[in-house]
Design a protein around this motif. Sequence first.
Motif, PDB file in Angstrom:
ATOM      1  N   HIS A   1      -0.372  -1.299  -4.621  1.00 57.27           N
ATOM      2  CA  HIS A   1      -1.478  -0.442  -5.037  1.00 57.27           C
ATOM      3  C   HIS A   1      -1.132   0.970  -4.581  1.00 57.27           C
ATOM      4  CE1 HIS A   1      -5.379   1.621  -4.750  1.00 57.27           C
ATOM      5  NE2 HIS A   1      -5.828   0.749  -5.643  1.00 57.27           N
TER       6      HIS A   1
ATOM      7  N   ARG B   1       0.864  -1.191   0.000  1.00 60.49           N
ATOM      8  CA  ARG B   1       0.000   0.000   0.000  1.00 60.49           C
ATOM      9  C   ARG B   1       0.900   1.241   0.000  1.00 60.49           C
ATOM     10  NH1 ARG B   1      -1.266  -3.477   3.698  1.00 60.49           N
ATOM     11  NH2 ARG B   1      -0.280  -2.203   5.317  1.00 60.49           N
TER      12      ARG B   1
ATOM     13  N   PRO C   1      -0.677   3.191   4.706  1.00 63.08           N
ATOM     14  CA  PRO C   1       0.329   2.799   3.711  1.00 63.08           C
ATOM     15  C   PRO C   1       1.613   2.270   4.347  1.00 63.08           C
ATOM     16  CG  PRO C   1       0.274   5.175   3.960  1.00 63.08           C
ATOM     17  CD  PRO C   1      -0.884   4.641   4.750  1.00 63.08           C
TER      18      PRO C   1
END
Length: 299
Positions: A88, A65, A133
């Motif tokens: 992603h 992330r 993240p």
Amino acid sequence: MTRAHQHTPHHAEGVHHPGHGHSSPEGHEHDDTGQAEILDLDAEVLSEHIASITAWLPLRSGPRRIVDLGCGTGAGTFALLDRFPDAHVTAVDTSAGHLQLLREKACARGAEGRVRTVQADLDSDHWPDLGRPDLVWASASMHHMSDPGRTLGRVRELLAPGGLFAVVELAGFPRFLPADAPEGRPGLEERAHAATKGFHAEHVPHRGADWGPMLTAAGFTVEAERTVIVDIEGARSEAVGRYAHGSLRRIRDVAAPALDAEDLAALDELLDPDGPDSLLRREDLAVRTERSVWAARRA
């Protein structure tokens, strides 16, 4: 802390030009289309630079992330997707136009399922939900923050435990012309940049700052620091001329009041796309600049 100095001669290595999602490369507001052109040229001419930084990051494992703060038209976003195929990316920018271009690029690459775009002002009191993240990437965006300490604190809260924060910042704007150019007005490029210093001191006072102490004060431990020196011969890429033209065109209005008439006339000759002295026709251009990178974790 480690510091690596990389000299990258004579090939297209990437530099993230200033302004992603904020003001233009020289701090002067322009429409999205003009700024997007510069960001795309930056990515085209200097892509290897961005890739070299993503490969250098001191990661403990491949991030899944990623948040790209101030993503612009996606130079960093796509470099990160290429480097980390299982990741992603949430791409954040103030500009709806830039984000639309980024989405179009993602679709063209078949990567639309790996990118989420979020329009947000990072100077606002409330950030949108950006998840947790493993890696936060901020390239040429932090120096635009009105309160960098507050922004750094928010990034610290955002990161997942053990996550990494990569700050890529400008040590200086690119230079393109030889010191003895143009004929009759040698040193014009340096004088044009010097003419913008007052404007930048007022509008982007954190440009060129040492982010190490600020990261430490915000609760990070700086694990690595790197200075990248870029030197690319213009003959290696036709896009260098367009990159030089677009970059100097965007400082012209800011510099004009402080330039004498002869310098301004010479600058306009360089910027005339159809003129014999146009930057688009010169064969003596190069891209010379530096970028500084800090990699930090929550202390």
